[in-house]
Design an enzyme around this catalytic site. Sequence first.
Site, PDB file in Angstrom:
ATOM      1  N   ASP A 196       9.306   2.898   1.847  1.00  0.00           N
ATOM      2  CA  ASP A 196       8.113   3.608   2.301  1.00  0.00           C
ATOM      3  C   ASP A 196       7.970   3.387   3.807  1.00  0.00           C
ATOM      4  O   ASP A 196       7.541   2.324   4.253  1.00  0.00           O
ATOM      5  CB  ASP A 196       6.883   3.088   1.538  1.00  0.00           C
ATOM      6  N   PHE A 249       0.857  -1.193   0.000  1.00  0.00           N
ATOM      7  CA  PHE A 249       0.000   0.000   0.000  1.00  0.00           C
ATOM      8  C   PHE A 249       0.885   1.233   0.000  1.00  0.00           C
ATOM      9  O   PHE A 249       1.703   1.415   0.902  1.00  0.00           O
ATOM     10  CB  PHE A 249      -0.933   0.037   1.220  1.00  0.00           C
ATOM     11  N   LYS A 266       2.443  10.092   8.082  1.00  0.00           N
ATOM     12  CA  LYS A 266       1.676   9.722   9.280  1.00  0.00           C
ATOM     13  C   LYS A 266       2.135  10.332  10.612  1.00  0.00           C
ATOM     14  O   LYS A 266       1.642  11.361  11.005  1.00  0.00           O
ATOM     15  CB  LYS A 266       1.573   8.196   9.369  1.00  0.00           C
TER      16      LYS A 266
HETATM   17  C1  LIG Z   1      -0.891   5.561   4.981  1.00  0.00           C
HETATM   18  C2  LIG Z   1       0.135   5.104   4.013  1.00  0.00           C
HETATM   19  C3  LIG Z   1       0.321   5.747   2.772  1.00  0.00           C
HETATM   20  C4  LIG Z   1      -0.580   6.867   2.299  1.00  0.00           C
HETATM   21  O1  LIG Z   1      -0.569   7.958   3.130  1.00  0.00           O
HETATM   22  P1  LIG Z   1      -1.747   9.072   3.010  1.00  0.00           P
HETATM   23  O2  LIG Z   1      -1.316  10.134   3.960  1.00  0.00           O
HETATM   24  O3  LIG Z   1      -3.018   8.382   3.379  1.00  0.00           O
HETATM   25  O4  LIG Z   1      -1.762   9.525   1.606  1.00  0.00           O
HETATM   26  C5  LIG Z   1       1.346   5.310   1.965  1.00  0.00           C
HETATM   27  N1  LIG Z   1       2.153   4.304   2.338  1.00  0.00           N
HETATM   28  C6  LIG Z   1       1.996   3.664   3.514  1.00  0.00           C
HETATM   29  C7  LIG Z   1       2.940   2.563   3.879  1.00  0.00           C
HETATM   30  C8  LIG Z   1       0.978   4.030   4.378  1.00  0.00           C
HETATM   31  O5  LIG Z   1       0.813   3.386   5.532  1.00  0.00           O
END
Ligand SMILES: *Cc1c(COP(=O)(O)O)cnc(C)c1O
Length: 404
Positions: free
Chosen positions: A232, A148, A261
């Site tokens: 990420d 994700f 986050k």
């Molecule tokens: C939450 C998340 C995203 C996306 O972040 P948003 O602020 O919702 O756009 C991307 N990568 C990872 C691993 C995430 O947990």
Amino acid sequence: MTDTTETTGTGTTGRTWRERQAEDLMASYAPALRLLVKGEGCWVEDDEGTRYLDFLGGIAVNSLGHAHPALVAAAGRQAALLVHVSNYFATPSQLELAERLKRITGAGAEGRVYFANSGAEANEAAFKLARRNGDSRRNRILALRNAFHGRTMGALALTGKPALQAPFEPMVPGVEHLEPTVAALEQAMRDDVAALIVEPIQGETGVVPLPDGYLTEARRLTEEHGALLIVDEIQTGIGRTGRWFDHQREGIVPDAVSIAKGIAGGVPLGALVTFGRASRLLQRGDHGSTFGGNPFATTIANAVLDEIERADLLSNAARRGEQIRDVVLGMRSDLVTEVRGRGLLIGVGTTADAAPAIGAAALEHGLIVNAINPTSIRLAPPLIVGDAEIDAFRERFAAALAAA
Ligand SMILES: *Cc1c(COP(=O)(O)O)cnc(C)c1O
């Protein structure tokens, strides 16, 4: 002036807050679970005065919990100075945060920072970085199945979940999704790969860590073929797993790290930190954001990072994570099959389809957890979580398991 109809969520039209959500907000989210009006520490309160222990932390966002005095003070101070100026200008807090991110990622003097406003945007910057790596013949980007990386079109193309992509095809081209094995990576890796992007732990997939050693091999293979290794750390970073960044556990040096986050405790802020030669790939005019790196968000982030250091919340995340793991396993529930994750990013594996019922029962018992899929409960409490909250969690989670 306080309007009591507003705090009960009926507004001025006599509709309930649930009706207002259904009738006024875009249908892209599920109906909200509760109407929350305030919070303190690891607790939030709804419009009826019911308190909930927050073991989701706004999805790994509320690093310092709710209404933390350090965050409140920083917000007030900075709002009275400057909230926003545009990237035609620099601000002290932005420069300070960039310096700190270079330090905690280990990117050092060669490192550079791009500021965005969300995780998806940090990954959009990473996508553009990958496109800038080499010429047009280097046009493949590798990502992992079930990954994700966000919901905007570039980030969605990186996301390895066909169900999320299908309604929005065609995807941005060039992205391939691999099984998370070194063998699959070895097979896919050639000199036409621009980048590999991975999450150290797949949070949205139910808190599923990469196999041990994968990052080390990924670093070796990407380096050998001139591809960027982009990590990420949007969910795993900023202390969540007991280190500043989870990839540091394997001691690798990536080419870029995406962050969002937890970085500003709930104020929208994302960042892409680059290392070494990757820092020279994006040039003037290649990318930008109106809000990105504004003085308000970066001041809050500095306050959050200060507090993480002052209160040694990295150690707390590691220690409390172990405690919570022991608490869950100690319940010896037939519904719990395993506990995954590191630090305060915890996935509780459940028997088939049990997770939604456990999540719903927990809420009824005043505990917020996240049934991320039919067989996983995600826990991501604030990094400040302590003994009192873990005791409350023990009691409430046991009651939820018994009720489910
Ligand atoms: C939450 C998340 C995203 C996306 O972040 P948003 O602020 O919702 O756009 C991307 N990568 C990872 C691993 C995430 O947990």
